[in-house]
Scaffold this motif. Structure first.
Motif, PDB file in Angstrom:
ATOM      1  N   GLU A 156      29.954  23.450  34.981  1.00 33.64           N
ATOM      2  CA  GLU A 156      29.915  23.731  33.555  1.00 33.64           C
ATOM      3  C   GLU A 156      28.568  24.363  33.201  1.00 33.64           C
ATOM      4  OE1 GLU A 156      29.943  20.914  29.684  1.00 33.64           O
ATOM      5  OE2 GLU A 156      31.457  20.500  31.200  1.00 33.64           O
ATOM      6  N   MET A 157      28.623  25.481  32.496  1.00 35.52           N
ATOM      7  CA  MET A 157      27.406  26.157  32.068  1.00 35.52           C
ATOM      8  C   MET A 157      26.717  25.296  31.012  1.00 35.52           C
ATOM      9  SD  MET A 157      25.788  29.023  32.676  1.00 35.52           S
ATOM     10  CE  MET A 157      27.090  29.966  33.395  1.00 35.52           C
ATOM     11  N   GLN A 158      25.403  25.206  31.087  1.00 34.47           N
ATOM     12  CA  GLN A 158      24.643  24.398  30.147  1.00 34.47           C
ATOM     13  C   GLN A 158      23.650  25.268  29.401  1.00 34.47           C
ATOM     14  OE1 GLN A 158      22.780  21.551  32.731  1.00 34.47           O
ATOM     15  NE2 GLN A 158      24.613  20.301  32.892  1.00 34.47           N
TER      16      GLN A 158
ATOM     17  N   ALA B 273      26.463  30.671  47.126  1.00 34.18           N
ATOM     18  CA  ALA B 273      27.307  31.112  46.018  1.00 34.18           C
ATOM     19  C   ALA B 273      26.757  30.611  44.686  1.00 34.18           C
ATOM     20  CB  ALA B 273      28.738  30.624  46.215  1.00 34.18           C
ATOM     21  N   ILE B 274      26.332  29.371  44.644  1.00 39.02           N
ATOM     22  CA  ILE B 274      25.796  28.807  43.405  1.00 39.02           C
ATOM     23  C   ILE B 274      24.454  29.456  43.074  1.00 39.02           C
ATOM     24  CG2 ILE B 274      24.941  26.698  42.317  1.00 39.02           C
ATOM     25  CD1 ILE B 274      27.095  25.221  44.061  1.00 39.02           C
ATOM     26  N   ARG B 275      23.616  29.653  44.064  1.00 41.19           N
ATOM     27  CA  ARG B 275      22.316  30.310  43.811  1.00 41.19           C
ATOM     28  C   ARG B 275      22.514  31.744  43.314  1.00 41.19           C
ATOM     29  NH1 ARG B 275      18.668  26.863  43.789  1.00 41.19           N
ATOM     30  NH2 ARG B 275      18.511  25.288  45.407  1.00 41.19           N
ATOM     31  N   THR B 276      23.510  32.436  43.845  1.00 41.34           N
ATOM     32  CA  THR B 276      23.810  33.792  43.376  1.00 41.34           C
ATOM     33  C   THR B 276      24.221  33.769  41.910  1.00 41.34           C
ATOM     34  OG1 THR B 276      24.502  34.481  45.588  1.00 41.34           O
ATOM     35  CG2 THR B 276      25.285  35.811  43.741  1.00 41.34           C
TER      36      THR B 276
ATOM     37  N   ASP C  55      21.828  27.825  31.763  1.00 40.45           N
ATOM     38  CA  ASP C  55      21.470  27.536  33.153  1.00 40.45           C
ATOM     39  C   ASP C  55      22.614  26.799  33.822  1.00 40.45           C
ATOM     40  OD1 ASP C  55      20.036  27.515  35.497  1.00 40.45           O
ATOM     41  OD2 ASP C  55      18.488  26.149  34.806  1.00 40.45           O
ATOM     42  N   ILE C  56      22.515  26.701  35.124  1.00 42.47           N
ATOM     43  CA  ILE C  56      23.471  25.982  35.949  1.00 42.47           C
ATOM     44  C   ILE C  56      22.727  24.799  36.559  1.00 42.47           C
ATOM     45  CG2 ILE C  56      24.832  26.098  38.071  1.00 42.47           C
ATOM     46  CD1 ILE C  56      25.114  29.130  37.479  1.00 42.47           C
ATOM     47  N   ASP C  57      23.295  23.619  36.438  1.00 40.23           N
ATOM     48  CA  ASP C  57      22.724  22.448  37.102  1.00 40.23           C
ATOM     49  C   ASP C  57      23.136  22.534  38.569  1.00 40.23           C
ATOM     50  OD1 ASP C  57      22.140  19.957  38.211  1.00 40.23           O
ATOM     51  OD2 ASP C  57      22.525  18.903  36.331  1.00 40.23           O
ATOM     52  N   PHE C  58      22.210  22.943  39.412  1.00 39.48           N
ATOM     53  CA  PHE C  58      22.506  23.187  40.821  1.00 39.48           C
ATOM     54  C   PHE C  58      23.077  21.938  41.497  1.00 39.48           C
ATOM     55  CE2 PHE C  58      21.390  23.270  45.317  1.00 39.48           C
ATOM     56  CZ  PHE C  58      21.950  24.472  45.701  1.00 39.48           C
ATOM     57  N   ASN C  59      22.483  20.776  41.236  1.00 39.79           N
ATOM     58  CA  ASN C  59      22.944  19.548  41.892  1.00 39.79           C
ATOM     59  C   ASN C  59      24.377  19.204  41.515  1.00 39.79           C
ATOM     60  OD1 ASN C  59      20.496  19.187  43.229  1.00 39.79           O
ATOM     61  ND2 ASN C  59      19.622  18.042  41.524  1.00 39.79           N
ATOM     62  N   LYS C  60      24.710  19.315  40.238  1.00 38.79           N
ATOM     63  CA  LYS C  60      26.083  19.032  39.811  1.00 38.79           C
ATOM     64  C   LYS C  60      27.054  20.052  40.390  1.00 38.79           C
ATOM     65  CE  LYS C  60      25.268  16.656  35.451  1.00 38.79           C
ATOM     66  NZ  LYS C  60      25.438  16.718  33.991  1.00 38.79           N
TER      67      LYS C  60
ATOM     68  N   GLU D 256      11.506  31.346  32.606  1.00 32.65           N
ATOM     69  CA  GLU D 256      12.675  31.965  33.248  1.00 32.65           C
ATOM     70  C   GLU D 256      12.264  32.746  34.492  1.00 32.65           C
ATOM     71  OE1 GLU D 256      15.888  31.507  32.468  1.00 32.65           O
ATOM     72  OE2 GLU D 256      15.313  30.213  30.820  1.00 32.65           O
ATOM     73  N   ARG D 257      11.148  33.436  34.413  1.00 28.11           N
ATOM     74  CA  ARG D 257      10.654  34.161  35.589  1.00 28.11           C
ATOM     75  C   ARG D 257      10.353  33.195  36.733  1.00 28.11           C
ATOM     76  NH1 ARG D 257       6.542  38.141  32.473  1.00 28.11           N
ATOM     77  NH2 ARG D 257       8.090  39.644  31.753  1.00 28.11           N
ATOM     78  N   ASN D 258       9.732  32.064  36.397  1.00 27.03           N
ATOM     79  CA  ASN D 258       9.430  31.061  37.424  1.00 27.03           C
ATOM     80  C   ASN D 258      10.713  30.507  38.033  1.00 27.03           C
ATOM     81  OD1 ASN D 258       6.697  31.391  37.034  1.00 27.03           O
ATOM     82  ND2 ASN D 258       6.519  29.664  35.628  1.00 27.03           N
ATOM     83  N   ARG D 259      11.714  30.245  37.209  1.00 24.15           N
ATOM     84  CA  ARG D 259      12.996  29.751  37.721  1.00 24.15           C
ATOM     85  C   ARG D 259      13.673  30.797  38.603  1.00 24.15           C
ATOM     86  NH1 ARG D 259      13.197  27.887  32.264  1.00 24.15           N
ATOM     87  NH2 ARG D 259      12.892  25.635  32.226  1.00 24.15           N
ATOM     88  N   PHE D 260      13.573  32.054  38.178  1.00 26.44           N
ATOM     89  CA  PHE D 260      14.160  33.146  38.948  1.00 26.44           C
ATOM     90  C   PHE D 260      13.509  33.227  40.335  1.00 26.44           C
ATOM     91  CE2 PHE D 260      14.745  37.548  40.257  1.00 26.44           C
ATOM     92  CZ  PHE D 260      16.074  37.773  39.928  1.00 26.44           C
TER      93      PHE D 260
END
Length: 143
Positions: A87-89, A17-20, A42-47, A109-113
């Motif tokens: 929280e969105m950052q 859900a978070i990755r989506t 971005d979203i801090d996945f760990n948080k 951004e492409r690399n993160r995607f």
């Protein structure tokens, strides 16, 4: 013995859900790469995962859980998104400002995607393996 699917895939369901949601945020960044004044988010996945797991633990302690409604007349459960607990950052740019105030760095951004997509796929494969293992255990359990 009861089978608890939340224990089987709960963590990974939250991760998907978070990755989506993160995929959508990164896509939005890429779509606005040429929009003056747009700030990359971005979203801090760990948080987000910490938040999702603590919310999930709270539901288990209360004996609750989330229900998926497949029909309008079904009783509703907790319909809040797992990934909505973060929280969105705004992303801190590594490149100097080009003058239009846009902080999207297209290649980053492409690399993160791509990274997020690969991790999403890995999580799906892991869940698939868990479900296959459960099906195998159930089918051979009666023999």
């Amino acid at each position: 013995m009861a089978i608890n699917l939340d224990k089987l895939v709960g963590f990974h369901q939250s991760a998907l859900a978070i990755r989506t949601d993160r995929m959508e945020v990164i896509s939005g960044n890429l779509a606005n790469a040429n929009t003056p004044g747009y700030k990359a988010k971005d979203i801090d996945f760990n948080k987000a995962m910490e938040s999702a797991m603590s919310a999930q633990e709270g539901q288990h302690k209360l004996g609750g859980g989330s229900l998926a409604r497949t029909h309008d007349k079904h009783i509703g459960g907790d319909m809040s998104s797992v990934a909505s607990n973060f929280e969105m950052q705004y992303r801190i740019p590594t490149q100097p400002d080009t003058g239009d105030g846009n902080t999207v760095e297209v290649q980053a951004e492409r690399n993160r995607f791509l990274d997020n997509g690969l991790r999403y796929q890995a999580t799906l494969e892991f869940i698939n393996g868990k479900v296959k293992g459960m099906k195998k255990a159930l089918s051979s359990g009666g023999q």
